[in-house]
Design a protein around this motif. Structure first.
Motif, mmCIF file in Angstrom:
data_model
loop_
_atom_site.group_PDB
_atom_site.id
_atom_site.type_symbol
_atom_site.label_atom_id
_atom_site.label_comp_id
_atom_site.label_asym_id
_atom_site.label_seq_id
_atom_site.Cartn_x
_atom_site.Cartn_y
_atom_site.Cartn_z
ATOM 1 N N HIS A 86 15.713 48.307 49.866
ATOM 2 C CA HIS A 86 15.464 48.984 49.025
ATOM 3 C C HIS A 86 14.679 49.485 50.126
ATOM 4 C CE1 HIS A 86 12.239 46.321 51.660
ATOM 5 N NE2 HIS A 86 13.354 45.937 51.638
ATOM 6 N N ASP A 87 13.547 49.677 49.326
ATOM 7 C CA ASP A 87 13.373 51.560 50.081
ATOM 8 C C ASP A 87 14.240 52.117 50.395
ATOM 9 O OD1 ASP A 87 9.658 51.227 50.414
ATOM 10 O OD2 ASP A 87 10.811 49.297 49.970
ATOM 11 N N ILE A 88 15.229 52.423 49.452
ATOM 12 C CA ILE A 88 15.710 53.550 50.103
ATOM 13 C C ILE A 88 15.853 55.393 49.789
ATOM 14 C CG2 ILE A 88 18.363 54.416 48.889
ATOM 15 C CD1 ILE A 88 18.453 51.713 47.486
ATOM 16 N N VAL A 89 16.013 55.642 50.532
ATOM 17 C CA VAL A 89 15.214 57.358 51.378
ATOM 18 C C VAL A 89 16.400 57.764 51.426
ATOM 19 C CG1 VAL A 89 13.369 58.734 51.700
ATOM 20 C CG2 VAL A 89 13.292 56.008 51.782
ATOM 21 N N PRO A 90 17.396 58.629 50.374
ATOM 22 C CA PRO A 90 18.384 59.221 50.535
ATOM 23 C C PRO A 90 18.440 60.267 51.872
ATOM 24 C CG PRO A 90 18.780 58.808 48.768
ATOM 25 C CD PRO A 90 17.282 57.977 48.958
ATOM 26 N N PRO A 91 17.545 60.639 51.351
ATOM 27 C CA PRO A 91 17.379 62.790 51.875
ATOM 28 C C PRO A 91 17.680 62.036 53.404
ATOM 29 C CG PRO A 91 15.519 62.528 50.581
ATOM 30 C CD PRO A 91 16.628 61.013 50.115
ATOM 31 N N ILE A 92 16.900 61.509 54.210
ATOM 32 C CA ILE A 92 16.682 60.479 55.454
ATOM 33 C C ILE A 92 17.798 59.654 56.203
ATOM 34 C CG2 ILE A 92 14.279 61.587 56.571
ATOM 35 C CD1 ILE A 92 13.588 58.284 55.771
ATOM 36 N N GLN A 93 18.577 59.214 54.852
ATOM 37 C CA GLN A 93 19.740 58.283 54.943
ATOM 38 C C GLN A 93 19.056 56.930 55.927
ATOM 39 O OE1 GLN A 93 20.788 61.053 57.273
ATOM 40 N NE2 GLN A 93 21.859 62.181 56.142
ATOM 41 N N ARG A 94 18.233 56.427 55.029
ATOM 42 C CA ARG A 94 17.623 55.360 55.268
ATOM 43 C C ARG A 94 17.764 54.457 53.775
ATOM 44 N NH1 ARG A 94 13.079 53.326 59.143
ATOM 45 N NH2 ARG A 94 12.209 51.400 57.960
ATOM 46 N N VAL A 95 17.497 52.639 54.506
ATOM 47 C CA VAL A 95 17.575 52.388 53.397
ATOM 48 C C VAL A 95 17.185 50.808 54.668
ATOM 49 C CG1 VAL A 95 19.775 52.283 52.278
ATOM 50 C CG2 VAL A 95 20.122 50.719 53.804
ATOM 51 N N GLU A 96 16.149 49.845 53.321
ATOM 52 C CA GLU A 96 15.752 48.571 53.895
ATOM 53 C C GLU A 96 16.632 47.579 53.651
ATOM 54 O OE1 GLU A 96 11.495 48.338 55.035
ATOM 55 O OE2 GLU A 96 11.333 50.625 54.760
ATOM 56 N N ILE A 97 16.941 46.026 54.502
ATOM 57 C CA ILE A 97 17.025 45.072 53.661
ATOM 58 C C ILE A 97 16.350 44.210 53.918
ATOM 59 C CG2 ILE A 97 18.960 43.193 54.225
ATOM 60 C CD1 ILE A 97 21.056 45.051 55.743
ATOM 61 N N ALA A 123 26.226 50.098 54.993
ATOM 62 C CA ALA A 123 25.365 50.854 54.566
ATOM 63 C C ALA A 123 25.230 51.835 56.639
ATOM 64 C CB ALA A 123 23.200 50.726 55.482
ATOM 65 N N PHE A 124 25.729 50.911 57.332
ATOM 66 C CA PHE A 124 26.241 52.650 58.426
ATOM 67 C C PHE A 124 27.866 53.015 58.182
ATOM 68 C CE2 PHE A 124 22.686 49.816 61.151
ATOM 69 C CZ PHE A 124 22.183 50.748 61.219
ATOM 70 N N ASP A 125 28.646 52.724 57.883
ATOM 71 C CA ASP A 125 29.522 52.601 57.884
ATOM 72 C C ASP A 125 30.379 53.201 56.074
ATOM 73 O OD1 ASP A 125 29.597 51.419 60.884
ATOM 74 O OD2 ASP A 125 31.173 49.714 59.788
ATOM 75 N N CYS A 129 23.866 55.633 56.926
ATOM 76 C CA CYS A 129 22.433 55.652 57.171
ATOM 77 C C CYS A 129 22.184 56.107 58.684
ATOM 78 C CB CYS A 129 22.093 53.951 57.046
ATOM 79 S SG CYS A 129 22.069 53.633 55.501
ATOM 80 N N ALA A 130 21.290 56.301 58.517
ATOM 81 C CA ALA A 130 21.400 57.130 59.599
ATOM 82 C C ALA A 130 20.550 55.482 60.755
ATOM 83 C CB ALA A 130 20.334 58.138 60.525
ATOM 84 N N VAL A 131 19.390 54.428 59.524
ATOM 85 C CA VAL A 131 18.889 53.645 60.210
ATOM 86 C C VAL A 131 18.746 52.229 58.662
ATOM 87 C CG1 VAL A 131 16.041 54.825 59.096
ATOM 88 C CG2 VAL A 131 16.813 53.255 61.098
ATOM 89 N N VAL A 132 18.704 51.696 59.587
ATOM 90 C CA VAL A 132 18.429 50.298 58.440
ATOM 91 C C VAL A 132 17.330 49.652 59.158
ATOM 92 C CG1 VAL A 132 19.192 48.321 57.619
ATOM 93 C CG2 VAL A 132 20.968 50.346 57.898
ATOM 94 N N GLY A 133 16.225 49.419 58.233
ATOM 95 C CA GLY A 133 15.211 48.568 58.231
ATOM 96 C C GLY A 133 14.721 47.120 57.726
ATOM 97 N N TRP A 134 13.752 46.648 57.655
ATOM 98 C CA TRP A 134 13.856 44.951 58.024
ATOM 99 C C TRP A 134 12.170 45.102 57.553
ATOM 100 C CZ3 TRP A 134 17.587 45.899 60.830
ATOM 101 C CH2 TRP A 134 18.561 45.052 60.641
#
Length: 197
Positions: A86-97, A123-125, A129-134
């Motif tokens: 969730h909170d998927i932000v493609p321009p900065i390669q970020r997702v949250e789980i 997410a990473f491979d 993604c550059a970062v994964v959040g929670w």
């Protein structure tokens, strides 16, 4: 093309597949295992709200900022719970789980660690993604411990951030893991999953 495309992930007898309306009965049964909707600090749907819960998740998927999965026992087909990007932000390669919950009978088993390993690997491979959040409720200490056990770092607390199901307002504890931290975290997750029980 969406940043997160439909995918089925499998490992250690656990399957993650895209959530759909066909999973309603299975999700309702999973939530009933422990009456999880009674926990004030989670997002588990009440039995009669399971269909609406799925529809809301699918609407968020269509809008591009959430990709919900159902967690399934790969051998039996039994629904074990649900989790999402969730909170998927493609321009900065970020997702949250998040939006993660499991039937009580598989809590504190290998299921959560296996799901996180699959989601982080994808997410990473795969997604790059550059970062994964929670994020979690400030009173959900079990969730905080589980996130920290993954190797995530605590970013801070957003105060007075979201309404709980009982109408109170929670503080939200934020965590993240960067791509640079992922190799060490993966090694630790594999160690935890492979050590004798």
């Amino acid at each position: 093309m969406a940043f997160v495309e439909p995918v089925v992930l499998r490992d250690r007898g656990v399957r993650l597949e895209p959530l759909g309306l066909a999973h309603e009965a299975g999700l309702r049964a999973a939530a009933a295992d422990g009456e999880l909707w009674k926990l004030r600090i989670t997002s588990v749907p009440e039995p009669d709200q399971t269909g609406a819960y799925i529809e809301a998740a699918l609407k968020m998927r269509a809008e591009g900022h959430r990709f919900p999965f159902v967690v399934v026992n790969d051998a039996t087909g039994e629904v074990l719970g649900s989790t999402s990007y969730h909170d998927i932000v493609p321009p900065i390669q970020r997702v949250e789980i998040g939006w993660t919950w499991y039937r009580q009978s598989v809590q504190r088993s290998h299921v959560n660690t296996t799901c996180k390993l699959m989601l982080l690997t994808h997410a990473f491979d795969t997604l790059g993604c550059a970062v994964v959040g929670w994020r979690t409720d400030n009173y959900n200490f079990a969730s905080q411990k589980a996130i920290e056990r993954l190797g995530a770092k605590k970013d801070g607390v957003i105060r007075h951030h979201a309404v709980r199901r009982d109408g109170t307002v929670r503080d939200t504890v934020m965590y993240s893991m960067t791509a640079g931290e992922w190799p060490e975290a993966r090694a630790q997750l594999l160690y935890l999953l492979n050590k004798p029980r």
